[in-house]
Design an enzyme around this catalytic site. Structure first.
Site, mmCIF file in Angstrom:
data_model
loop_
_atom_site.group_PDB
_atom_site.id
_atom_site.type_symbol
_atom_site.label_atom_id
_atom_site.label_comp_id
_atom_site.label_asym_id
_atom_site.label_seq_id
_atom_site.Cartn_x
_atom_site.Cartn_y
_atom_site.Cartn_z
ATOM 1 N N GLU A 5 0.818 -1.204 0.000
ATOM 2 C CA GLU A 5 0.000 0.000 0.000
ATOM 3 C C GLU A 5 0.854 1.257 0.000
ATOM 4 O O GLU A 5 1.927 1.301 0.602
ATOM 5 C CB GLU A 5 -0.949 -0.019 1.205
ATOM 6 C CG GLU A 5 -1.860 -1.237 1.168
ATOM 7 C CD GLU A 5 -2.847 -1.311 2.318
ATOM 8 O OE1 GLU A 5 -2.798 -0.442 3.207
ATOM 9 O OE2 GLU A 5 -3.660 -2.242 2.323
ATOM 10 N N CYS B 121 6.284 -5.741 15.314
ATOM 11 C CA CYS B 121 5.915 -4.766 16.348
ATOM 12 C C CYS B 121 4.467 -5.033 16.756
ATOM 13 O O CYS B 121 3.586 -5.163 15.905
ATOM 14 C CB CYS B 121 6.082 -3.341 15.829
ATOM 15 S SG CYS B 121 7.801 -2.937 15.412
ATOM 16 N N CYS C 66 1.324 -2.909 15.393
ATOM 17 C CA CYS C 66 1.287 -2.569 13.970
ATOM 18 C C CYS C 66 0.610 -3.684 13.188
ATOM 19 O O CYS C 66 1.025 -4.843 13.262
ATOM 20 C CB CYS C 66 2.701 -2.337 13.447
ATOM 21 S SG CYS C 66 2.763 -1.943 11.680
ATOM 22 N N SER D 204 11.441 5.051 14.965
ATOM 23 C CA SER D 204 10.225 4.551 15.598
ATOM 24 C C SER D 204 10.580 4.077 17.005
ATOM 25 O O SER D 204 10.972 2.932 17.206
ATOM 26 C CB SER D 204 9.637 3.403 14.766
ATOM 27 O OG SER D 204 9.233 3.866 13.502
ATOM 28 N N CYS E 87 -1.664 5.572 10.033
ATOM 29 C CA CYS E 87 -0.402 4.982 10.475
ATOM 30 C C CYS E 87 -0.660 3.712 11.277
ATOM 31 O O CYS E 87 -1.452 3.710 12.215
ATOM 32 C CB CYS E 87 0.353 5.999 11.328
ATOM 33 S SG CYS E 87 1.963 5.440 11.880
#
Length: 382
Positions: A96, A120, A123, A224, A345
């Site tokens: 994406e 993670c 996510c 991050s 996000c």
């Protein structure tokens, strides 16, 4: 028995690589610049449309080369103007790409891998595991597709894409060579002519490759972080067990020192209710970052099914932000964009949803957030 010739995909070739290609077929190097402009400035994938290239060379190119980007599976536009493309790459997986407009700025969020191996816990991309690295053509192809969609010419004052962030699906530093090549094309005037300050690579912390990055390219860096101590980060970002915070921040400091020009590291911090959103976490974060010039981008968690996490309250986020502000940090809270098309996000999962299912998903997300809707505190587009 006949054998088919594998054609060279010119889309992912950097300028030096393109010049080497034309050398190899007995043509002048200046042809590289001509062809690159047709491909990247005007979105041309048909050699016959390259009118300043001789017919003989066009015929030669048709026999040995091609311009092939990822296949566009779907394009969706959010109610807030955010766009999301789902594209299929050679491995058969879908990835994406997200475009976020804000005033005169247009930020394209680009994927580097199909899936992600880092797992993670907050996510959605990490939940599907790792499928494949994207080629350089598949990485830059996302910029190419978006640019063609807008009918925009790069390096002009009214261009649609002003910033690119390597913050889509995957860990960019685990697809190092292809990502580096694609970022060079983003910044090359024969490519997309984007300033090095406006190209950002985001990493979860692959320390050896952060050190390697400085040898190959000059782009902005985002980390991050998501936790202020090793114990918590080990749970949220498992790669921290291999590269703990002290080692990680030292590598980021080394990289930023090579850039100079008073550029600072961007810290990304996804806020999770009752996990990492308390004032004591902010105090720990202040101590952790005291030797690292940085700006901090707080990201309220974007819910997805079965995540096990929730978005913090407005008050919790504000208290956290205020604590960091009082310590002198430049802190912004990212405004969630594209939530109705699963482009926010942490929500990128490379799946194509029909409109009914997407609508149901959006209603569920709105209900999750209805009790404590977070107003716009500040907006940060890296």
């Amino acid at each position: 028995m006949t054998t088919s010739t594998v054609k060279t995909n010119l889309l992912g070739l950097t300028q030096p690589e393109m010049e080497k290609f034309f050398d190899s077929i007995g043509e002048k190097r200046f042809r590289a610049g001509q062809v690159m402009k047709w491909i990247h400035h005007f979105g041309v994938d048909d050699f016959d449309a390259m009118t300043n290239v001789s017919k003989a060379l066009r015929d030669k190119l048709k026999a040995i080369a091609e311009v092939r980007g990822p296949e566009v599976v779907s394009e969706d536009i959010s109610s807030d103007g955010t766009r999301k493309w789902v594209v299929r790459v050679a491995s058969g997986s879908c990835v994406e790409t997200v475009y976020i407009p804000q005033g005169k700025r247009g930020t394209l969020c680009v994927s580097s891998q199909a899936g992600c191996a880092l797992d993670c816990s907050f996510c959605s991309t990490g939940k599907q595991g790792f499928n494949s690295n994207l080629t350089a053509a598949e990485v830059i192809g996302q910029v190419w597709i978006a640019n063609k969609s807008f009918g925009s010419v790069p390096a002009t004052v009214d261009r649609a894409i002003t910033n690119v962030v390597m913050m889509g699906m995957g860990e960019p530093l685990l697809n190092f060579d292809n990502v580096i090549a694609a970022m060079h094309l983003m910044m090359d005037d024969l490519g997309y002519g984007i300033s090095k300050r406006r190209v950002t690579l985001s990493t979860s912390g692959v320390v050896p490759m952060i050190d390697e990055l400085a040898k190959h390219i000059d782009v902005s860096l985002a980390l991050s972080l998501h936790a202020p101590n090793d114990a918590l980060r080990n749970q949220l970002v498992p790669i921290n067990k291999k590269y703990p915070l002290k080692m990680l921040l030292e590598s980021c400091q080394r990289y930023m020192a090579t850039l100079g020009e008073k550029r600072v590291l961007t810290i990304e911090y996804t806020m999770l209710k009752d996990i990492n959103d308390k004032v004591e976490h902010a105090v720990e974060m202040i101590e952790l970052l005291k030797n690292t010039p940085c700006k901090i981008n707080l990201i309220p968690f974007n819910p997805f099914p079965h995540s096990g996490y929730e978005r913090p309250s407005n008050n919790a986020i504000r208290r956290f932000q205020d604590q960091l502000h009082q310590a002198g940090y430049n802190v912004t809270v990212r405004t969630t964009r594209g939530e109705d098309i699963d482009a926010a996000c942490g929500q990128l999962v490379g799946q194509v949803m029909d409109r009914t299912r997407r609508s149901e998903r959006y209603i569920a997300v709105r209900e999750l957030n209805a009790a404590d809707d977070l107003p716009q505190i500040a907006v940060n587009r890296i």
